[in-house]
Design a protein around this motif. Sequence first.
Motif, PDB file in Angstrom:
ATOM      1  N   GLU A 179      39.079 -21.025 -40.724  1.00 26.14           N
ATOM      2  CA  GLU A 179      39.574 -22.035 -39.786  1.00 26.14           C
ATOM      3  C   GLU A 179      40.384 -21.428 -38.662  1.00 26.14           C
ATOM      4  OE1 GLU A 179      42.213 -26.173 -39.839  1.00 26.14           O
ATOM      5  OE2 GLU A 179      41.826 -25.087 -41.688  1.00 26.14           O
ATOM      6  N   THR A 180      41.185 -20.396 -38.973  1.00 22.54           N
ATOM      7  CA  THR A 180      42.051 -19.812 -37.957  1.00 22.54           C
ATOM      8  C   THR A 180      41.598 -18.427 -37.512  1.00 22.54           C
ATOM      9  OG1 THR A 180      43.498 -18.914 -39.678  1.00 22.54           O
ATOM     10  CG2 THR A 180      44.041 -21.118 -38.802  1.00 22.54           C
ATOM     11  N   ASP A 181      40.419 -17.986 -37.980  1.00 23.91           N
ATOM     12  CA  ASP A 181      39.938 -16.655 -37.605  1.00 23.91           C
ATOM     13  C   ASP A 181      39.479 -16.622 -36.163  1.00 23.91           C
ATOM     14  OD1 ASP A 181      40.445 -15.906 -40.161  1.00 23.91           O
ATOM     15  OD2 ASP A 181      38.346 -15.886 -40.826  1.00 23.91           O
ATOM     16  N   ALA A 182      39.481 -15.421 -35.588  1.00 22.88           N
ATOM     17  CA  ALA A 182      38.975 -15.250 -34.223  1.00 22.88           C
ATOM     18  C   ALA A 182      37.461 -15.421 -34.204  1.00 22.88           C
ATOM     19  CB  ALA A 182      39.347 -13.859 -33.705  1.00 22.88           C
ATOM     20  N   ARG A 183      36.949 -15.934 -33.076  1.00 23.82           N
ATOM     21  CA  ARG A 183      35.512 -16.116 -32.902  1.00 23.82           C
ATOM     22  C   ARG A 183      34.999 -15.065 -31.926  1.00 23.82           C
ATOM     23  NH1 ARG A 183      38.061 -19.989 -35.916  1.00 23.82           N
ATOM     24  NH2 ARG A 183      36.647 -21.702 -36.493  1.00 23.82           N
ATOM     25  N   PRO A 184      34.495 -13.931 -32.439  1.00 23.39           N
ATOM     26  CA  PRO A 184      33.984 -12.913 -31.509  1.00 23.39           C
ATOM     27  C   PRO A 184      32.745 -13.422 -30.782  1.00 23.39           C
ATOM     28  CG  PRO A 184      33.430 -12.355 -33.768  1.00 23.39           C
ATOM     29  CD  PRO A 184      34.355 -13.526 -33.839  1.00 23.39           C
TER      30      PRO A 184
END
Length: 413
Positions: A179-184
Amino acid sequence: MTEFSSLPETKAQTGDLHEAFATMMRALEEFRGENDQRVGAIEKRMSADVLTEEKVERLNRTIDEQQKRMDRLALKEMRPRLAGGETAAAQPSEHRQAFDADMRGGDERGYRQLEEKALSGLVGADGGFTVPPETEREIGRRLATLSPIRAIASVRTVSAAVLKKPYSIAGAQAGWVGETDARPQTTTPTLAELAFPTMELYAMPAATNALLDDSAVDIDQWIGAEVEQSFAAQEGAAFVNGDGVNKPKGFMTAPTVAEAKWAWGSVGTVATGAAGTFGPGAGDALVDLVYTLKAGYRQNAGFVMNRRTQSVIRKMKDANGLYLWQPPATAGGKATLMGFPLVEAEEMPDIAPGAKAVAFGDFARFYLIVDRQGVRVLRDPYSAKPYVLFYTTKRVGGGIQDFDAAKFLVFAG
């Protein structure tokens, strides 16, 4: 037992579709009884009785003939009706009235008025005039019934000379994240383009002046009926074996490769294990072919082969002694093979060493037919007097749009 191969031709002449269907089913029942005797004799003596072999082949041909009769009778119901039989509500359009006046007597004034009103791009007397939309739909409806590949492929109508269709080679990249991870940033998909040019197809039916003077004859439906056979025969050959030179690119001309080495741009193949035959465990090759296709394509898939290949498969059984080929469930229906619909295309190759005689796939996703909008008719009262020629043209293209949507069965080891 009744000898069905000697039945009179009256059933087809009377137009009794259901009676023709009943005749085919009775012939099929006798065929299977004789074939069971043939198989039993082979198992006991390693050879079949010559008379039994001949009877099986004769009944096999009878089934094919009855199927063709049913197709003709079903088509007969689509034949042109007399113009006088139309209801008052079905009033001809302005375009159709102008078309009728030109075709009957060469009166182009109606077309000229249409050009002035709509600037519609009607070609003119040198190249012929476009037919009314009703006539174009009538021709398209008949072709869908007569042309086996058109009946199962995707058909798209365009206004340009070439349809260009992009497709993704690698596809868009995707992945899972919290949910809070970065979206590369994902990789841009690699796109390529398929081109489907349209080529000119023509027919030239002839009429007498007496027919044109007869107001009871519906001219546009008559033209549709006259050109249907010519268009369907040429289309059918091109969609299967066309080389792409002034005709569509046929799916049988595509590069092929064993399914284990399949890559985009070629069609995967499955070998029967024996050159020019199904070999031992004949049904196994068909099962392998079916399950080589991905599940997403298999849901709407069907078999395509010619009648000679079908006559061989009609004798085959599974491990439980049940026939793999099943007759149509209703008059005018299609036969099935292993539960999948079977389409007969005469242009498919015969069984021979190395031949790709059976195709299986979702043809709506596999093959695309492109119709350019507009059918033209040029009235020619001079070249074949006293007959009037109607030079009828349409532009058609075609080619494979998804190389993974169908597979071929190759008769090789």
